[in-house]
Design a protein around this motif. Sequence first.
Motif, PDB file in Angstrom:
ATOM      1  N   ARG A  61      -5.399  -3.837  33.057  1.00 34.92           N
ATOM      2  CA  ARG A  61      -4.174  -4.403  33.340  1.00 34.92           C
ATOM      3  C   ARG A  61      -3.446  -4.371  31.783  1.00 34.92           C
ATOM      4  O   ARG A  61      -3.882  -4.888  30.839  1.00 34.92           O
ATOM      5  CB  ARG A  61      -4.223  -5.828  33.804  1.00 34.92           C
ATOM      6  CG  ARG A  61      -2.654  -6.465  34.081  1.00 34.92           C
ATOM      7  CD  ARG A  61      -2.898  -7.469  35.005  1.00 34.92           C
ATOM      8  NE  ARG A  61      -3.364  -7.108  36.312  1.00 34.92           N
ATOM      9  CZ  ARG A  61      -3.140  -8.100  37.368  1.00 34.92           C
ATOM     10  NH1 ARG A  61      -2.866  -9.154  37.404  1.00 34.92           N
ATOM     11  NH2 ARG A  61      -3.793  -7.365  38.619  1.00 34.92           N
ATOM     12  N   CYS A  62      -2.317  -3.571  31.763  1.00 37.06           N
ATOM     13  CA  CYS A  62      -1.512  -3.496  30.436  1.00 37.06           C
ATOM     14  C   CYS A  62      -0.384  -4.572  30.480  1.00 37.06           C
ATOM     15  O   CYS A  62       0.183  -4.738  31.596  1.00 37.06           O
ATOM     16  CB  CYS A  62      -0.963  -2.176  30.432  1.00 37.06           C
ATOM     17  SG  CYS A  62       0.080  -1.663  29.047  1.00 37.06           S
ATOM     18  N   TYR A  63       0.011  -5.022  29.309  1.00 36.76           N
ATOM     19  CA  TYR A  63       0.921  -5.823  29.164  1.00 36.76           C
ATOM     20  C   TYR A  63       1.737  -5.367  27.759  1.00 36.76           C
ATOM     21  O   TYR A  63       1.374  -4.931  26.901  1.00 36.76           O
ATOM     22  CB  TYR A  63       0.483  -7.461  28.596  1.00 36.76           C
ATOM     23  CG  TYR A  63      -0.393  -8.115  29.832  1.00 36.76           C
ATOM     24  CD1 TYR A  63      -0.086  -8.536  30.753  1.00 36.76           C
ATOM     25  CD2 TYR A  63      -2.016  -8.040  29.215  1.00 36.76           C
ATOM     26  CE1 TYR A  63      -0.788  -9.384  31.561  1.00 36.76           C
ATOM     27  CE2 TYR A  63      -2.664  -8.829  30.315  1.00 36.76           C
ATOM     28  CZ  TYR A  63      -2.178  -9.296  31.476  1.00 36.76           C
ATOM     29  OH  TYR A  63      -3.207  -9.872  32.200  1.00 36.76           O
ATOM     30  N   ASN A  64       2.925  -5.443  28.002  1.00 35.15           N
ATOM     31  CA  ASN A  64       3.865  -4.920  26.931  1.00 35.15           C
ATOM     32  C   ASN A  64       3.980  -5.973  26.079  1.00 35.15           C
ATOM     33  O   ASN A  64       4.222  -7.348  26.392  1.00 35.15           O
ATOM     34  CB  ASN A  64       5.365  -4.562  27.540  1.00 35.15           C
ATOM     35  CG  ASN A  64       6.002  -3.897  26.620  1.00 35.15           C
ATOM     36  OD1 ASN A  64       6.476  -4.642  25.499  1.00 35.15           O
ATOM     37  ND2 ASN A  64       6.897  -3.027  26.763  1.00 35.15           N
ATOM     38  N   GLY A  65       3.843  -5.820  24.581  1.00 38.27           N
ATOM     39  CA  GLY A  65       3.611  -6.863  23.616  1.00 38.27           C
ATOM     40  C   GLY A  65       5.037  -7.685  23.498  1.00 38.27           C
ATOM     41  O   GLY A  65       5.023  -9.011  23.013  1.00 38.27           O
ATOM     42  N   ARG A  66       6.212  -7.107  24.003  1.00 42.73           N
ATOM     43  CA  ARG A  66       7.287  -7.779  24.013  1.00 42.73           C
ATOM     44  C   ARG A  66       7.939  -8.448  25.378  1.00 42.73           C
ATOM     45  O   ARG A  66       8.987  -8.971  25.371  1.00 42.73           O
ATOM     46  CB  ARG A  66       8.614  -7.042  23.394  1.00 42.73           C
ATOM     47  CG  ARG A  66       7.916  -6.285  21.934  1.00 42.73           C
ATOM     48  CD  ARG A  66       8.989  -5.296  21.542  1.00 42.73           C
ATOM     49  NE  ARG A  66       8.628  -4.813  20.080  1.00 42.73           N
ATOM     50  CZ  ARG A  66       7.665  -4.009  19.892  1.00 42.73           C
ATOM     51  NH1 ARG A  66       7.100  -3.412  20.899  1.00 42.73           N
ATOM     52  NH2 ARG A  66       7.581  -3.630  18.667  1.00 42.73           N
ATOM     53  N   LEU A  94       5.620 -10.177  27.405  1.00 40.71           N
ATOM     54  CA  LEU A  94       4.272 -10.707  27.899  1.00 40.71           C
ATOM     55  C   LEU A  94       4.736 -11.877  29.156  1.00 40.71           C
ATOM     56  O   LEU A  94       5.665 -12.459  28.968  1.00 40.71           O
ATOM     57  CB  LEU A  94       3.618 -11.639  26.851  1.00 40.71           C
ATOM     58  CG  LEU A  94       2.784 -10.580  25.817  1.00 40.71           C
ATOM     59  CD1 LEU A  94       2.205 -11.583  24.585  1.00 40.71           C
ATOM     60  CD2 LEU A  94       1.676  -9.888  26.698  1.00 40.71           C
ATOM     61  N   PRO A  95       3.894 -11.923  30.183  1.00 34.55           N
ATOM     62  CA  PRO A  95       4.194 -12.820  31.210  1.00 34.55           C
ATOM     63  C   PRO A  95       3.808 -14.297  30.594  1.00 34.55           C
ATOM     64  O   PRO A  95       3.130 -14.489  29.449  1.00 34.55           O
ATOM     65  CB  PRO A  95       3.027 -12.408  32.300  1.00 34.55           C
ATOM     66  CG  PRO A  95       2.119 -11.701  31.374  1.00 34.55           C
ATOM     67  CD  PRO A  95       2.624 -11.128  30.632  1.00 34.55           C
ATOM     68  N   PRO A  96       4.246 -15.300  31.421  1.00 38.72           N
ATOM     69  CA  PRO A  96       3.909 -16.618  30.720  1.00 38.72           C
ATOM     70  C   PRO A  96       2.635 -16.855  30.915  1.00 38.72           C
ATOM     71  O   PRO A  96       1.659 -16.220  31.446  1.00 38.72           O
ATOM     72  CB  PRO A  96       4.543 -17.729  31.754  1.00 38.72           C
ATOM     73  CG  PRO A  96       4.838 -16.702  32.986  1.00 38.72           C
ATOM     74  CD  PRO A  96       5.123 -15.388  32.622  1.00 38.72           C
ATOM     75  N   GLU A 111       0.621 -18.908  32.396  1.00 36.30           N
ATOM     76  CA  GLU A 111      -0.140 -19.305  33.601  1.00 36.30           C
ATOM     77  C   GLU A 111      -0.415 -17.901  34.273  1.00 36.30           C
ATOM     78  O   GLU A 111      -1.390 -17.647  34.896  1.00 36.30           O
ATOM     79  CB  GLU A 111       1.086 -19.828  34.394  1.00 36.30           C
ATOM     80  CG  GLU A 111       0.185 -20.217  36.123  1.00 36.30           C
ATOM     81  CD  GLU A 111       1.085 -20.818  36.836  1.00 36.30           C
ATOM     82  OE1 GLU A 111       0.916 -21.096  38.036  1.00 36.30           O
ATOM     83  OE2 GLU A 111       2.253 -21.574  36.314  1.00 36.30           O
ATOM     84  N   GLY A 112       0.609 -16.890  34.055  1.00 37.43           N
ATOM     85  CA  GLY A 112       0.204 -15.630  34.511  1.00 37.43           C
ATOM     86  C   GLY A 112      -0.847 -14.798  33.839  1.00 37.43           C
ATOM     87  O   GLY A 112      -1.904 -14.107  34.486  1.00 37.43           O
ATOM     88  N   LEU A 113      -0.747 -14.974  32.587  1.00 32.48           N
ATOM     89  CA  LEU A 113      -1.881 -14.298  31.956  1.00 32.48           C
ATOM     90  C   LEU A 113      -3.475 -14.893  32.577  1.00 32.48           C
ATOM     91  O   LEU A 113      -4.251 -14.408  32.452  1.00 32.48           O
ATOM     92  CB  LEU A 113      -1.876 -14.713  30.419  1.00 32.48           C
ATOM     93  CG  LEU A 113      -0.741 -13.933  29.840  1.00 32.48           C
ATOM     94  CD1 LEU A 113      -0.465 -14.392  28.518  1.00 32.48           C
ATOM     95  CD2 LEU A 113      -0.986 -12.334  29.699  1.00 32.48           C
ATOM     96  N   PHE A 114      -3.588 -16.352  32.455  1.00 28.96           N
ATOM     97  CA  PHE A 114      -4.687 -17.227  32.929  1.00 28.96           C
ATOM     98  C   PHE A 114      -5.004 -16.563  34.574  1.00 28.96           C
ATOM     99  O   PHE A 114      -6.284 -16.417  34.769  1.00 28.96           O
ATOM    100  CB  PHE A 114      -4.474 -18.422  32.827  1.00 28.96           C
ATOM    101  CG  PHE A 114      -5.694 -19.544  33.279  1.00 28.96           C
ATOM    102  CD1 PHE A 114      -6.835 -19.272  32.385  1.00 28.96           C
ATOM    103  CD2 PHE A 114      -5.834 -20.064  34.418  1.00 28.96           C
ATOM    104  CE1 PHE A 114      -7.913 -19.973  32.750  1.00 28.96           C
ATOM    105  CE2 PHE A 114      -6.788 -20.662  34.635  1.00 28.96           C
ATOM    106  CZ  PHE A 114      -7.926 -20.618  33.896  1.00 28.96           C
ATOM    107  N   GLN A 115      -3.948 -16.353  35.275  1.00 29.87           N
ATOM    108  CA  GLN A 115      -4.359 -15.965  36.738  1.00 29.87           C
ATOM    109  C   GLN A 115      -5.006 -14.683  36.620  1.00 29.87           C
ATOM    110  O   GLN A 115      -5.986 -14.486  37.485  1.00 29.87           O
ATOM    111  CB  GLN A 115      -3.175 -16.147  37.383  1.00 29.87           C
ATOM    112  CG  GLN A 115      -2.508 -17.275  37.832  1.00 29.87           C
ATOM    113  CD  GLN A 115      -3.479 -18.088  38.816  1.00 29.87           C
ATOM    114  OE1 GLN A 115      -4.464 -17.621  39.471  1.00 29.87           O
ATOM    115  NE2 GLN A 115      -3.054 -19.403  39.424  1.00 29.87           N
TER     116      GLN A 115
END
Length: 356
Positions: free
Chosen positions: A159-164, A166-168, A170-174
Amino acid sequence: MQARDTATKEIADCLKVLVPVASASLGLEHLDLDVDGGGRRGSYGPVPWVRIFSKRYAPTAQEGFYLVYLFAADGSRVYLSLMQGTSEFRAGKRRPAKNRKVIASRSAEARTLLRRTAGVSVDAENIDTIDLGAGALSSVGSESRRRIHNYEAGAVLARCYNGRLLPPGEGLFQDLIHMLPLLAYLHREPVSLDPPRLTAGRARQDVVEEADQGVARLRQGRLLDPVIRKAIEVRAEDLAEAELHKWGWEVDRVGAYNRGYDLDCRHPDGRTLHVEVKGTQSRGEEVVLTPNEVRHSQGATGCLAEHALYIASEIRISHDDGVMALDGAGRWLRPWVIQSDDLIPTEYAYRPSEPS
């Protein structure tokens, strides 16, 4: 480099608090999960990482499967990936494995296992090639470059996250909660659909409730898996057939007859076309072919029709009114000729001979 090293350590420290709570709430304590960070020689490695691993199954980053946050060399993105060890013991040291096809084959084999056990939970993830930015590096040696490309080949899911953007938190933890059961499946460990609950403190309880929600979605995905798969299949065929009609083809859907293709097409000028259709929620850089589909497309059946492959990617599932497959981006491979080098073996049928 020092700032990056500090950030990596902070991420690892944060995960060391969250992972045991999430693991317990999912009933995965038996995995004995831990967290560490690295990237070869600490902060001097071109691709830093923080991994979540089972001390039983992947005690070092060179072996087994584990979850890892992989940071692109330029810091522009980070991947949460199900990863495998990509090194081998050579010339007295642990070095990046030379045969990248073996690594890719193990990744494909792991995805096959997950499709069987976790079903739609796998199809909803990206299984496309990850890019850790090796091409932008000009000052790293060939071994470091090989290591980076091995990381890319060793990703089972990512799962890719743009470094600039990033989801909150809670979203990362989910997302992490969603991935942890998949790691258990790879270790062939049981995954509880009724995880225990922890009650030690309100803050901890909040985390557990989020974890339970993740498990509920996983459970729903497994139960609806056949329905969703069928909806994706029909949606992909609808998209392919619509395009073929625009080009003047008559189309019959024959997938149920197990001929090795899904659409039997005839053109008024006398041409015939056999189309294999694949639908996916991912970006569609990898699809699964059955032996029958490979055999037919490679001409083993003596078929004289033209062969094509249609991939409908990024299909979206809606639950607003039952299960509906929507959208999708189609692309054609036509004529479709499978090269042996493009196939990644994932399993073999073996019938041992009788002892003499």
